[in-house]
Design a protein around this motif. Structure first.
Motif, short mmCIF file in Angstrom:
data_model
loop_
_atom_site.label_atom_id
_atom_site.label_comp_id
_atom_site.label_asym_id
_atom_site.label_seq_id
_atom_site.Cartn_x
_atom_site.Cartn_y
_atom_site.Cartn_z
N THR A 9 0.96 -1.24 0.26
CA THR A 9 0.12 -0.18 -0.24
C THR A 9 0.64 1.28 0.01
OG1 THR A 9 -0.09 -0.57 2.60
CG2 THR A 9 -1.79 -0.91 1.06
N ASP A 10 -0.16 2.65 -0.36
CA ASP A 10 0.54 3.73 -0.30
C ASP A 10 0.73 4.87 0.94
OD1 ASP A 10 2.11 5.83 -0.82
OD2 ASP A 10 1.41 6.23 -3.45
N MET A 282 -3.34 -6.04 6.64
CA MET A 282 -2.52 -5.74 5.35
C MET A 282 -2.37 -4.18 4.75
SD MET A 282 -0.58 -7.49 3.26
CE MET A 282 -0.24 -8.23 2.04
N VAL A 283 -3.31 -4.30 4.52
CA VAL A 283 -3.35 -2.14 3.57
C VAL A 283 -3.12 -1.35 4.84
CG1 VAL A 283 -5.21 -3.53 1.96
CG2 VAL A 283 -5.62 -1.82 4.44
N GLY A 327 -10.91 -1.40 0.40
CA GLY A 327 -10.80 -1.05 -0.72
C GLY A 327 -10.67 0.86 -0.78
N VAL A 328 -11.34 1.63 0.42
CA VAL A 328 -10.98 3.13 0.41
C VAL A 328 -9.73 3.38 1.18
CG1 VAL A 328 -12.10 5.21 2.07
CG2 VAL A 328 -13.97 3.35 0.65
N ILE A 329 -9.08 2.83 1.90
CA ILE A 329 -7.87 2.42 2.41
C ILE A 329 -7.40 2.52 1.36
CG2 ILE A 329 -5.89 1.79 4.16
CD1 ILE A 329 -8.27 1.31 5.77
N ALA A 335 -4.76 5.47 6.50
CA ALA A 335 -5.15 3.76 7.80
C ALA A 335 -5.21 4.62 9.15
CB ALA A 335 -4.19 3.01 6.96
N SER A 336 -5.57 5.84 9.25
CA SER A 336 -5.48 6.26 10.53
C SER A 336 -6.86 6.15 11.36
CB SER A 336 -5.40 7.97 10.35
OG SER A 336 -5.90 8.44 11.79
#
Length: 464
Positions: A9-10, A282-283, A327-329, A335-336
Motif C-alpha cells: 500500500t502507498d 494488510m493495507v 478498498g477506500v483505504i 489508514a488512520s
C-alpha cells in the motif's frame, strides 16, 4: 513478509497518524459514502419483503446507523481486548438478509403480527451474537486453521463477490433491471464518469486530492444525475424528525429452530470477519501473522459479537466488519484509526436524524457503482497479496485453486448444491463461505511438506 506489507500500500496517513481536521472530515465522508447505502439497504430490503410499516422500516434503518456508529467506536479505540485497533468500520451484515426474510415470511404466513415477527428475529439474533463473542476467545488456538492462505482466500472471495454488486449498480441497479433501463447510455455514462474521476484524482501527487478522489467522483456523478432527472427525493417524505433508541422495542422471544439457522450464519460470519480484519491489517501496513495480528483478530471478532448484541437489542440487524473500507483505504492512502472516531460520531448523528441519513439513499446506483467497482476490485487485490505473502508452493496453489473454483462456481449457480440437506446447503450457497470452508478443509487435510526444489536451492546457496 514485512517487505510485502510495506510495498502493498502507498499510505499517506498510517494507523497511528492524526490527520488535520479538514482531511479527517474528507476521509470520514469518503468512508461514509462507500458504506452508507449498503448499510441501510438490508433494513429496507427486509422491511419491503416482509411488508413492514413505514415507521418500523425507518426505525430499523436508524438503529442500523446508530449501532454501526457504536461498533465503529469500539473497533477503532480498542478498549482492553475489545476492538481491532484498526480503521475497521462496522455495518449491517448482508449475510443475514436472506435468512431474516425467509424466517419472517414463514411467521407472516402463520398470521403473526410484525411486532411478534421482529421480537423473534431480533431475539435469536441477540442470543446468536454470543456465539461470535465466544468464538473470539478460541481464535488464537486456531493458527493451524486460519493461515494467511485461508484468510487470503476469504478476502479474495469477498472482493470478487462484491464486484458483482458494484457492476450491477454501475448499470443502474436492480430497479433499472425491473424497468428495462439497465445498462442504458445514461447509467453507463455516469458510472464511467465517476470511475474516471476517481482514477484521475488517485493519480495525482497531492495527498489531499488523492484522499478526496472517491468523494469528488460521487459528487460529480450526483450533480450530473440530478441534471438528468435521475435523483428520486420521494424517500425523504413523511420521516420523523428524531428517532430515539428503545431497547427491545418489539419485545423479546426465542425460537430454537430459528436460532439454529441464525447461529450458523453467525459462525460463518466469523470467517468473513477474519478475512476483513486481515485485509485491513494488510493495507494498514500491520503484520498478518504473530502475536499483534492474533490480538487484533481476537479483539475485532469480540467487538463484532458485542456490537451485534447491542444492535439486536436496539432493533437493528446483526453487524460485522465491512470489507468496503479496505478498498477506500487503498484508494485514499489513509489508514488512520482516528478517522474512525469521526465516522462513528457521524453515524450516530445520522441515525438520530433520519432525514439526514435518508438523503444519502438518493444517490443513484450508477454513481455508487462507478466508485464501488474499483474499490471492490482493490479488496480482491488485497486478498491476492495476502495469499502471496505466504508463498504459492504446490500445496498452497492446490488450496487456492480449489477454493476459488468452488467459491466462484457457487456464485455462478448457487443451486448446484441444492440436493444437500438444508442445514448444509445454507453453508455452501454463499460464495464466501463455500470458498472459505474449502480452504479450511484442504488446509487441514493436505500435509505440509518441504518440497525438493527448495531443499536443492538451499544446498546450491550453501555451495556458493
Amino acid at each position: 513478509m514485512s517487505d510485502i506489507n510495506q510495498a502493498g500500500t502507498d499510505l499517506i496517513y498510517q494507523l497511528e497518524d492524526k490527520p488535520p481536521v479538514h482531511q479527517t472530515l474528507i476521509g470520514a465522508i469518503t468512508h461514509l459514502l462507500a458504506i452508507f447505502v449498503p448499510m441501510v439497504t438490508p433494513a429496507l430490503i427486509v422491511g419491503t419483503s416482509l411488508q413492514l410499516s413505514t415507521e418500523t422500516t425507518a426505525y430499523l434503518v436508524s438503529m442500523a446507523m446508530i449501532a454501526s456508529g457504536v461498533g465503529t467506536w469500539l473497533q477503532v479505540n480498542r478498549y482492553g481486548c475489545i476492538g481491532s485497533g484498526l480503521l475497521s468500520i462496522q455495518s449491517v451484515n448482508f449475510s443475514f438478509v436472506t435468512v431474516m426474510i425467509a424466517l419472517g415470511s414463514s411467521m407472516k404466513s402463520d398470521g403473526l403480527h410484525e411486532d411478534l415477527i421482529l421480537s423473534s428475529l431480533l431475539g435469536v439474533s441477540f442470543v446468536g451474537a454470543f456465539l461470535v463473542v465466544g468464538s473470539s476467545f478460541i481464535l488464537p488456538y486456531l493458527r493451524r486453521v486460519i493461515t494467511p492462505t485461508v484468510s487470503g482466500v476469504v478476502v479474495l472471495m469477498i472482493g470478487l463477490s462484491l464486484i458483482k454488486v458494484g457492476i450491477i449498480d454501475f448499470g443502474g441497479g436492480f430497479a433499472a433491471k425491473s424497468s428495462g433501463t439497465f445498462g442504458n447510455y445514461e447509467n453507463l455514462g455516469i458510472g464511467l464518469l465517476v470511475l474516471l474521476v476517481v482514477i484521475g484524482f488517485n493519480c495525482m501527487r497531492s495527498p489531499l486530492l488523492r484522499m478526496s478522489g472517491i468523494a469528488v467522483g460521487i459528487v460529480v456523478g450526483y450533480v450530473v444525475a440530478l441534471c438528468l432527472g435521475m435523483v428520486d427525493f420521494s424517500v425523504m417524505r413523511n420521516l420523523p424528525l428524531l428517532t430515539i433508541p428503545q431497547p427491545f422495542k418489539y419485545g423479546f422471544s426465542f425460537d430454537l429452530h430459528h436460532f439454529l439457522v441464525v447461529g450458523t450464519i453467525y459462525l460463518l460470519s466469523v470467517l468473513e470477519a477474519v478475512g476483513d480484519i486481515t485485509a485491513t491489517a494488510m493495507v494498514s501496513r500491520r503484520p498478518i501473522e504473530g502475536d499483534e495480528y492474533q490480538g487484533r483478530l481476537k479483539g475485532g471478532v469480540l467487538a463484532d459479537g458485542l456490537v451485534s448484541v447491542i444492535a439486536s437489542a436496539l432493533g437493528s440487524l446483526p453487524l460485522t466488519t465491512f470489507a468496503q473500507n479496505n478498498g477506500v483505504i487503498q484508494m485514499t492512502g489513509v489508514a488512520s484509526r482516528y478517522i474512525g472516531r469521526t465516522i462513528a460520531v457521524m453515524l450516530v448523528v445520522l441515525g438520530l436524524f433520519p432525514g439526514i441519513g435518508r438523503f444519502f439513499t438518493t444517490i443513484p446506483s450508477p454513481v455508487l457503482g462507478g466508485a464501488m467497482t474499483l474499490m471492490f476490485s482493490m479488496i480482491a487485490i488485497a486478498g491476492i497479496r495476502i495469499i502471496i505473502s505466504n508463498g504459492l508452493k504446490r500445496r498452497e496453489t492446490l488450496i487456492v485453486a480449489t477454493s476459488l473454483g468452488l467459491g466462484l462456481g457457487v456464485s455462478y449457480d448457487p443451486e448446484i448444491f441444492k440436493i444437500l440437506p438444508a442445514s448444509i446447503y445454507v453453508l455452501v450457497e454463499n460464495p464466501i463461505c463455500a470458498g472459505g470452508l474449502t480452504a479450511i478443509v484442504l488446509n487441514l487435510l493436505i500435509p505440509i511438506r518441504r518440497e525438493a526444489p527448495d531443499k536443492a536451492a538451499s544446498q546450491v546457496e550453501e555451495l556458493e
